[in-house]
Design a protein around this motif. Structure first.
Motif, PDB file in Angstrom:
ATOM      1  N   PHE A 205       4.304 -11.418 -23.372  1.00 15.40           N
ATOM      2  CA  PHE A 205       5.003 -11.857 -22.160  1.00 15.40           C
ATOM      3  C   PHE A 205       6.382 -11.209 -22.066  1.00 15.40           C
ATOM      4  CE2 PHE A 205       7.963 -14.949 -20.145  1.00 15.40           C
ATOM      5  CZ  PHE A 205       7.539 -14.746 -18.833  1.00 15.40           C
ATOM      6  N   VAL A 206       7.089 -11.080 -23.197  1.00 16.79           N
ATOM      7  CA  VAL A 206       8.395 -10.422 -23.184  1.00 16.79           C
ATOM      8  C   VAL A 206       8.248  -8.973 -22.746  1.00 16.79           C
ATOM      9  CG1 VAL A 206      10.446  -9.840 -24.525  1.00 16.79           C
ATOM     10  CG2 VAL A 206       9.190 -11.915 -25.046  1.00 16.79           C
ATOM     11  N   ALA A 207       7.198  -8.297 -23.232  1.00 15.77           N
ATOM     12  CA  ALA A 207       6.962  -6.910 -22.841  1.00 15.77           C
ATOM     13  C   ALA A 207       6.825  -6.793 -21.330  1.00 15.77           C
ATOM     14  CB  ALA A 207       5.709  -6.385 -23.542  1.00 15.77           C
ATOM     15  N   TRP A 208       6.161  -7.756 -20.708  1.00 13.37           N
ATOM     16  CA  TRP A 208       6.037  -7.781 -19.243  1.00 13.37           C
ATOM     17  C   TRP A 208       7.364  -8.174 -18.604  1.00 13.37           C
ATOM     18  CZ3 TRP A 208       6.683 -11.809 -15.765  1.00 13.37           C
ATOM     19  CH2 TRP A 208       6.243 -11.574 -14.450  1.00 13.37           C
ATOM     20  N   LEU A 209       8.020  -9.192 -19.156  1.00 17.46           N
ATOM     21  CA  LEU A 209       9.221  -9.750 -18.545  1.00 17.46           C
ATOM     22  C   LEU A 209      10.376  -8.755 -18.495  1.00 17.46           C
ATOM     23  CD1 LEU A 209      10.549 -12.329 -17.371  1.00 17.46           C
ATOM     24  CD2 LEU A 209      11.270 -12.875 -19.724  1.00 17.46           C
ATOM     25  N   CYS A 210      10.548  -7.959 -19.550  1.00 19.97           N
ATOM     26  CA  CYS A 210      11.700  -7.059 -19.584  1.00 19.97           C
ATOM     27  C   CYS A 210      11.579  -5.932 -18.558  1.00 19.97           C
ATOM     28  CB  CYS A 210      11.935  -6.511 -20.991  1.00 19.97           C
ATOM     29  SG  CYS A 210      10.666  -5.418 -21.609  1.00 19.97           S
ATOM     30  N   ALA A 211      10.394  -5.768 -17.970  1.00 26.03           N
ATOM     31  CA  ALA A 211      10.233  -4.817 -16.871  1.00 26.03           C
ATOM     32  C   ALA A 211      10.568  -5.463 -15.527  1.00 26.03           C
ATOM     33  CB  ALA A 211       8.803  -4.278 -16.840  1.00 26.03           C
ATOM     34  N   GLN A 212      10.742  -6.809 -15.524  1.00 23.36           N
ATOM     35  CA  GLN A 212      11.031  -7.526 -14.288  1.00 23.36           C
ATOM     36  C   GLN A 212      12.506  -7.921 -14.177  1.00 23.36           C
ATOM     37  OE1 GLN A 212       8.055  -7.752 -12.611  1.00 23.36           O
ATOM     38  NE2 GLN A 212       7.116  -6.950 -14.499  1.00 23.36           N
ATOM     39  N   THR A 213      13.144  -8.163 -15.330  1.00 23.29           N
ATOM     40  CA  THR A 213      14.502  -8.677 -15.320  1.00 23.29           C
ATOM     41  C   THR A 213      15.182  -8.360 -16.649  1.00 23.29           C
ATOM     42  OG1 THR A 213      15.819 -10.675 -14.877  1.00 23.29           O
ATOM     43  CG2 THR A 213      13.874 -10.938 -16.270  1.00 23.29           C
ATOM     44  N   GLN A 214      16.447  -8.696 -16.771  1.00 25.90           N
ATOM     45  CA  GLN A 214      17.178  -8.422 -17.997  1.00 25.90           C
ATOM     46  C   GLN A 214      16.768  -9.377 -19.119  1.00 25.90           C
ATOM     47  OE1 GLN A 214      21.420  -8.526 -17.174  1.00 25.90           O
ATOM     48  NE2 GLN A 214      21.433  -6.340 -16.727  1.00 25.90           N
ATOM     49  N   VAL A 215      16.485  -8.791 -20.273  1.00 25.96           N
ATOM     50  CA  VAL A 215      16.217  -9.555 -21.499  1.00 25.96           C
ATOM     51  C   VAL A 215      17.040  -8.913 -22.614  1.00 25.96           C
ATOM     52  CG1 VAL A 215      14.481 -10.352 -23.151  1.00 25.96           C
ATOM     53  CG2 VAL A 215      13.857 -10.076 -20.737  1.00 25.96           C
ATOM     54  N   HIS A 216      17.811  -9.716 -23.335  1.00 23.42           N
ATOM     55  CA  HIS A 216      18.650  -9.194 -24.399  1.00 23.42           C
ATOM     56  C   HIS A 216      18.056  -9.493 -25.772  1.00 23.42           C
ATOM     57  CE1 HIS A 216      21.627  -9.051 -21.097  1.00 23.42           C
ATOM     58  NE2 HIS A 216      22.133  -8.038 -21.785  1.00 23.42           N
ATOM     59  N   SER A 217      18.523  -8.743 -26.759  1.00 23.09           N
ATOM     60  CA  SER A 217      17.975  -8.834 -28.112  1.00 23.09           C
ATOM     61  C   SER A 217      19.098  -8.974 -29.131  1.00 23.09           C
ATOM     62  CB  SER A 217      17.141  -7.579 -28.418  1.00 23.09           C
ATOM     63  OG  SER A 217      16.692  -7.589 -29.751  1.00 23.09           O
ATOM     64  N   MET A 218      19.059 -10.043 -29.886  1.00 17.36           N
ATOM     65  CA  MET A 218      20.053 -10.309 -30.929  1.00 17.36           C
ATOM     66  C   MET A 218      19.543  -9.796 -32.268  1.00 17.36           C
ATOM     67  SD  MET A 218      21.216 -14.064 -32.321  1.00 17.36           S
ATOM     68  CE  MET A 218      21.666 -14.270 -34.047  1.00 17.36           C
ATOM     69  N   GLU A 219      20.377  -9.023 -32.962  1.00 18.52           N
ATOM     70  CA  GLU A 219      19.969  -8.574 -34.292  1.00 18.52           C
ATOM     71  C   GLU A 219      19.938  -9.768 -35.236  1.00 18.52           C
ATOM     72  OE1 GLU A 219      20.880  -5.108 -37.621  1.00 18.52           O
ATOM     73  OE2 GLU A 219      22.088  -5.210 -35.782  1.00 18.52           O
ATOM     74  N   MET A 220      18.857  -9.920 -35.951  1.00 20.14           N
ATOM     75  CA  MET A 220      18.644 -11.068 -36.815  1.00 20.14           C
ATOM     76  C   MET A 220      19.692 -11.095 -37.933  1.00 20.14           C
ATOM     77  SD  MET A 220      14.776 -12.175 -37.904  1.00 20.14           S
ATOM     78  CE  MET A 220      14.710 -11.238 -39.417  1.00 20.14           C
ATOM     79  N   PRO A 221      20.400 -12.213 -38.123  1.00 23.23           N
ATOM     80  CA  PRO A 221      21.502 -12.253 -39.090  1.00 23.23           C
ATOM     81  C   PRO A 221      21.079 -12.615 -40.508  1.00 23.23           C
ATOM     82  CG  PRO A 221      21.469 -14.291 -37.850  1.00 23.23           C
ATOM     83  CD  PRO A 221      20.359 -13.432 -37.292  1.00 23.23           C
ATOM     84  N   GLY A 222      19.813 -12.535 -40.800  1.00 26.03           N
ATOM     85  CA  GLY A 222      19.319 -12.890 -42.127  1.00 26.03           C
ATOM     86  C   GLY A 222      17.881 -12.445 -42.280  1.00 26.03           C
ATOM     87  N   GLN A 223      17.155 -13.155 -43.117  1.00 26.24           N
ATOM     88  CA  GLN A 223      15.792 -12.740 -43.440  1.00 26.24           C
ATOM     89  C   GLN A 223      14.764 -13.726 -42.916  1.00 26.24           C
ATOM     90  OE1 GLN A 223      15.275 -11.723 -47.567  1.00 26.24           O
ATOM     91  NE2 GLN A 223      13.098 -11.269 -47.351  1.00 26.24           N
ATOM     92  N   ARG A 224      13.646 -13.167 -42.496  1.00 29.03           N
ATOM     93  CA  ARG A 224      12.492 -13.945 -42.065  1.00 29.03           C
ATOM     94  C   ARG A 224      11.389 -13.766 -43.084  1.00 29.03           C
ATOM     95  NH1 ARG A 224       8.311 -11.187 -38.947  1.00 29.03           N
ATOM     96  NH2 ARG A 224       6.685 -12.665 -38.330  1.00 29.03           N
ATOM     97  N   TYR A 225      10.789 -14.878 -43.490  1.00 31.02           N
ATOM     98  CA  TYR A 225       9.682 -14.842 -44.442  1.00 31.02           C
ATOM     99  C   TYR A 225       8.393 -15.161 -43.698  1.00 31.02           C
ATOM    100  CZ  TYR A 225      13.490 -15.207 -47.835  1.00 31.02           C
ATOM    101  OH  TYR A 225      14.640 -15.006 -48.562  1.00 31.02           O
ATOM    102  N   ASP A 226       7.561 -14.164 -43.544  1.00 31.55           N
ATOM    103  CA  ASP A 226       6.283 -14.332 -42.851  1.00 31.55           C
ATOM    104  C   ASP A 226       5.217 -14.640 -43.887  1.00 31.55           C
ATOM    105  OD1 ASP A 226       4.145 -14.321 -41.159  1.00 31.55           O
ATOM    106  OD2 ASP A 226       4.149 -12.165 -40.803  1.00 31.55           O
ATOM    107  N   ILE A 227       4.696 -15.850 -43.863  1.00 30.58           N
ATOM    108  CA  ILE A 227       3.687 -16.259 -44.840  1.00 30.58           C
ATOM    109  C   ILE A 227       2.318 -15.895 -44.295  1.00 30.58           C
ATOM    110  CG2 ILE A 227       2.741 -18.213 -46.129  1.00 30.58           C
ATOM    111  CD1 ILE A 227       5.496 -19.565 -45.753  1.00 30.58           C
ATOM    112  N   GLY A 228       1.825 -14.724 -44.688  1.00 26.62           N
ATOM    113  CA  GLY A 228       0.579 -14.234 -44.129  1.00 26.62           C
ATOM    114  C   GLY A 228      -0.637 -14.419 -45.002  1.00 26.62           C
ATOM    115  N   ASN A 229      -0.415 -14.556 -46.309  1.00 24.96           N
ATOM    116  CA  ASN A 229      -1.542 -14.719 -47.232  1.00 24.96           C
ATOM    117  C   ASN A 229      -1.092 -15.550 -48.427  1.00 24.96           C
ATOM    118  OD1 ASN A 229      -0.090 -12.910 -48.942  1.00 24.96           O
ATOM    119  ND2 ASN A 229      -1.069 -11.168 -47.937  1.00 24.96           N
ATOM    120  N   LEU A 230      -2.005 -15.800 -49.339  1.00 18.75           N
ATOM    121  CA  LEU A 230      -1.707 -16.672 -50.477  1.00 18.75           C
ATOM    122  C   LEU A 230      -0.605 -16.104 -51.362  1.00 18.75           C
ATOM    123  CD1 LEU A 230      -5.349 -17.711 -51.407  1.00 18.75           C
ATOM    124  CD2 LEU A 230      -3.591 -19.185 -50.409  1.00 18.75           C
TER     125      LEU A 230
END
Length: 245
Positions: A205-230
């Motif tokens: 939806f963001v990919a579609w939305l940013c072609a319609q209007t302004q969308v800003h992006s904040m650089e992440m100030p830390g780490q994200r832990y994606d728990i994808g497997n065991l």
């Protein structure tokens, strides 16, 4: 502001842990993944209601979890019962908007990620920009970029283009599943779906939305832990030390 928590997935790569139990309610340290997220966001004092969008299989688990929260939590069952019949993240967002007649700014988050920084910083950033916003982090590996939303950004943090799972990534900025939609842009989710934006990945939806209007992006100030497997779950349990404020 309402906070929509995307929690209708089946986390098949974490079987047998998640075969009959939702991934967001797995424990990391002294809290569940979902508690880490909600307890942090609630310190901002901006969210009036948290809406957990679940599949039918796990809805009762979230309803039991919600009974222990002091904040207002609504659990929505999207009616799906298998990974093959899931609605997809964007359709789940629209499902919640329709079911609860939401007409608010929306903070939309995946309920299965662990962060070592406070999401209140993202809320403050979005309020200052006055537009819909996402976060981003630098990803060096091209194979990983091909599995996420990749954004091109200008010097003012404005998204010039965002593409989900690109064959040839145009930047190294990866977009994790944390979004702020203004009230006006939340009303556009239905239009995005009708005009053919992808519905499985939330970034579509963001990919579609940013072609319609302004969308800003904040650089992440830390780490994200994606728990994808065991194995990644084991590593997070061993290494996670909570949120740094």
């Amino acid at each position: 502001m309402k906070c929509l928590i995307l929690a209708a997935g089946y986390a098949t790569r974490l079987y047998p842990l998640t075969e009959n139990f939702p991934k967001p309610l797995l424990r990391v340290g002294e809290k569940t993944i979902l508690d880490w997220l909600v307890d942090d966001i609630d310190t901002a004092g901006e969210v009036e209601e948290y809406v957990v969008i679940s599949n039918h299989k796990f809805a009762r688990h979230f309803e039991e979890w919600a009974k222990g929260k002091c904040c207002r939590v609504t659990v929505l069952d999207d009616g799906t019962a298998s990974n093959d019949t899931r609605l997809g993240a964007v359709r789940d967002i629209q499902f919640a908007i329709d079911a609860l007649k939401l007409d608010d700014d929306l903070l939309v988050i995946a309920g299965d990620n662990v962060l070592d920084f406070s999401l209140t910083r993202f809320i403050d950033y979005a309020k200052a920009k006055g537009t819909s916003c996402v976060m981003r982090y630098y990803e060096a590996r091209e194979d990983r970029l091909r599995k996420c939303g990749v954004a091109e950004i200008d010097e003012s943090d404005l998204i010039l283009n965002l593409e989900e799972k690109p064959e040839q990534p145009k930047s190294h900025w990866c977009t994790p599943p944390f979004y702020f939609y203004t009230r006006e842009d939340a009303r556009r989710v239905k239009d995005g779906i009708a005009q053919g934006c992808g519905t499985d990945a939330p970034g579509s939806f963001v990919a579609w939305l940013c072609a319609q209007t302004q969308v800003h992006s904040m650089e992440m100030p830390g780490q994200r832990y994606d728990i994808g497997n065991l194995e990644s779950y084991r590593q997070v349990q061993e290494n996670y030390r909570g949120i740094v404020r």
